[in-house]
Design an enzyme around this catalytic site. Structure first.
Site, PDB file in Angstrom:
ATOM      1  N   LYS A 136       3.725  -7.285  12.343  1.00 13.19           N
ATOM      2  CA  LYS A 136       2.730  -7.523  11.185  1.00 13.19           C
ATOM      3  C   LYS A 136       2.967  -8.939  10.715  1.00 13.19           C
ATOM      4  O   LYS A 136       4.039  -9.349  10.407  1.00 13.19           O
ATOM      5  CB  LYS A 136       3.297  -6.617  10.012  1.00 13.19           C
ATOM      6  CG  LYS A 136       2.508  -6.539   8.664  1.00 13.19           C
ATOM      7  CD  LYS A 136       2.739  -5.242   8.089  1.00 13.19           C
ATOM      8  CE  LYS A 136       2.129  -5.439   6.841  1.00 13.19           C
ATOM      9  NZ  LYS A 136       1.696  -4.203   5.999  1.00 13.19           N
TER      10      LYS A 136
ATOM     11  N   ARG B  33       0.913  -1.185  -0.004  1.00  9.64           N
ATOM     12  CA  ARG B  33      -0.080  -0.067   0.172  1.00  9.64           C
ATOM     13  C   ARG B  33       1.001   1.191  -0.031  1.00  9.64           C
ATOM     14  O   ARG B  33       1.962   1.277   0.374  1.00  9.64           O
ATOM     15  CB  ARG B  33      -0.826   0.109   1.140  1.00  9.64           C
ATOM     16  CG  ARG B  33      -2.002  -1.136   1.194  1.00  9.64           C
ATOM     17  CD  ARG B  33      -2.919  -0.761   2.395  1.00  9.64           C
ATOM     18  NE  ARG B  33      -3.466   0.350   2.579  1.00  9.64           N
ATOM     19  CZ  ARG B  33      -3.090   1.210   3.569  1.00  9.64           C
ATOM     20  NH1 ARG B  33      -2.473   0.731   4.546  1.00  9.64           N
ATOM     21  NH2 ARG B  33      -3.622   2.446   3.524  1.00  9.64           N
TER      22      ARG B  33
ATOM     23  N   ARG C 123      -0.500   5.117  12.574  1.00 10.60           N
ATOM     24  CA  ARG C 123       0.449   4.286  13.364  1.00 10.60           C
ATOM     25  C   ARG C 123       0.039   4.637  14.809  1.00 10.60           C
ATOM     26  O   ARG C 123      -0.178   5.635  15.397  1.00 10.60           O
ATOM     27  CB  ARG C 123       1.816   4.214  13.101  1.00 10.60           C
ATOM     28  CG  ARG C 123       2.520   5.703  13.185  1.00 10.60           C
ATOM     29  CD  ARG C 123       3.865   5.831  12.698  1.00 10.60           C
ATOM     30  NE  ARG C 123       4.401   7.153  12.700  1.00 10.60           N
ATOM     31  CZ  ARG C 123       4.550   7.798  13.742  1.00 10.60           C
ATOM     32  NH1 ARG C 123       4.875   7.337  14.881  1.00 10.60           N
ATOM     33  NH2 ARG C 123       5.259   9.113  13.412  1.00 10.60           N
TER      34      ARG C 123
HETATM   35  C1  BTN Z   1       0.550  -3.887   2.308  1.00 12.15           C
HETATM   36  O1  BTN Z   1       0.846  -4.335   3.606  1.00 12.15           O
HETATM   37  O2  BTN Z   1       1.369  -2.846   1.948  1.00 12.15           O
HETATM   38  C2  BTN Z   1       0.256  -4.709   1.338  1.00 12.15           C
HETATM   39  C3  BTN Z   1       1.092  -5.767   0.821  1.00 12.15           C
HETATM   40  C4  BTN Z   1       0.321  -6.752  -0.240  1.00 12.15           C
HETATM   41  C5  BTN Z   1       1.205  -7.579  -0.819  1.00 12.15           C
HETATM   42  C6  BTN Z   1       0.512  -8.579  -1.774  1.00 12.15           C
HETATM   43  S1  BTN Z   1       1.398  -9.812  -2.087  1.00 12.15           S
HETATM   44  C7  BTN Z   1       0.446 -10.370  -3.494  1.00 12.15           C
HETATM   45  C8  BTN Z   1       0.054  -9.203  -4.134  1.00 12.15           C
HETATM   46  N1  BTN Z   1       0.942  -8.664  -5.059  1.00 12.15           N
HETATM   47  C9  BTN Z   1       1.823  -7.478  -4.880  1.00 12.15           C
HETATM   48  O3  BTN Z   1       2.580  -6.833  -5.517  1.00 12.15           O
HETATM   49  N2  BTN Z   1       1.174  -7.361  -3.565  1.00 12.15           N
HETATM   50  C10 BTN Z   1       0.091  -8.040  -3.130  1.00 12.15           C
END
Ligand code: BTN
Length: 257
Positions: free
Chosen positions: A123, A64, A254
């Site tokens: 996390k 994100r 946060r």
């Molecule tokens: C976050 O915590 O910021 C979100 C992470 C999301 C990761 C997943 S892995 C599968 C899919 N492909 C990506 O490039 N991102 C999501």
């Protein structure tokens, strides 16, 4: 330590999900840049069939807020689910994904608004939801739900908070078994959201809400106390200026130290 090779339950996932989702398919790739990027590329090219795309390794995983998402083959589960959705309102969609994944995993998995999965202050995984429209404004949008979970503890160097991993809660499960556990509940939750919106998920989110009653700092510098979520999934934050509804597109949040 990487746990390879993996045996993916593509057929079992297909059998569990296909009755819910016509035209559904499962694909497992050894490597791709990002499963979300790939499904967004397909959506923009007009390919909107429901698909679950798993990658053992992502060379350019995305998180994100434009962050990177790095993971190691065998130590993580990285997949995206693409499907057309047409809810009356999109508010709360990413929270619904967090609820579905957390509930399918373990009672000790909490949610840090909007949709981070945490265990014991660390996390465990993250969720990236994106949508692409095919053509008309009121037509279904291709919805790409990306999920990244640490299955075995990844190296934590350089991270402020060391990560958690699924094997702390469910040592018997590898990445394929975790996928088999969450795929069908995730699809069912998305379909329930399409029909009834966020409201039926609100209490379920709040049951796992890790920010409740905590002092939070917003990325715009303001602080306040988190008070659960509004009907639209926005985070309610009591600030010096009164109650504010914060949306994830605006700010990251946060817990204050
Ligand atoms: C976050 O915590 O910021 C979100 C992470 C999301 C990761 C997943 S892995 C599968 C899919 N492909 C990506 O490039 N991102 C999501």
């Amino acid at each position: 330590m990487a746990h390879l090779p993996l045996r993916w339950p593509a057929e079992a996932v297909w059998e569990a999900v296909a009755p819910l989702l016509a035209g559904f398919s499962v694909e497992v790739l050894p490597e791709i840049d990002s499963t979300n990027t790939e499904l967004m590329r397909r959506a923009r090219a007009g390919h909107g069939d429901p698909v679950l795309l798993v990658a053992e390794h992502q060379s350019a995983g995305r998180g994100r807020l434009g962050r990177q998402w790095s993971s190691r083959a065998g130590d993580s589960l990285t997949f995206s689910l693409g499907l057309p959705l047409q809810p009356a309102s999109w508010s709360g969609l990413s929270l619904v994904v967090g609820v579905a994944v957390a509930e399918a995993l373990h009672p000790r998995v909490g949610l840090k608004w909007p949709n981070d999965l945490w265990v014991d202050g660390r996390k465990l995984g993250g969720i990236l939801v994106e949508t692409a429209s095919f053509a008309l404004a009121d037509a279904p949008r291709q919805t790409v739900v990306g999920v990244g979970l640490n299955i075995h503890r990844p190296p934590g160097e350089g991270l402020a908070t060391p990560p958690a991993s699924v094997d702390e809660l469910l040592p018997e499960l590898d990445a394929p078994a975790v996928l088999a556990r969450i795929a069908a509940p995730l699809v069912a939750a998305l379909q329930a959201f399409e029909t009834a919106g966020f409201e039926p998920f609100r209490a379920r989110f709040e049951a796992r809400d890790l920010l409740r009653d905590r002092v939070v700092t917003l990325s715009d510098g303001s602080t306040g106390t988190a008070h659960g979520v509004a009907q639209d999934g926005g985070l309610l934050v009591h600030t010096a200026a009164g109650m504010r509804v914060v949306h994830s597109s605006e700010v990251s949040v946060r817990p204050a130290p």
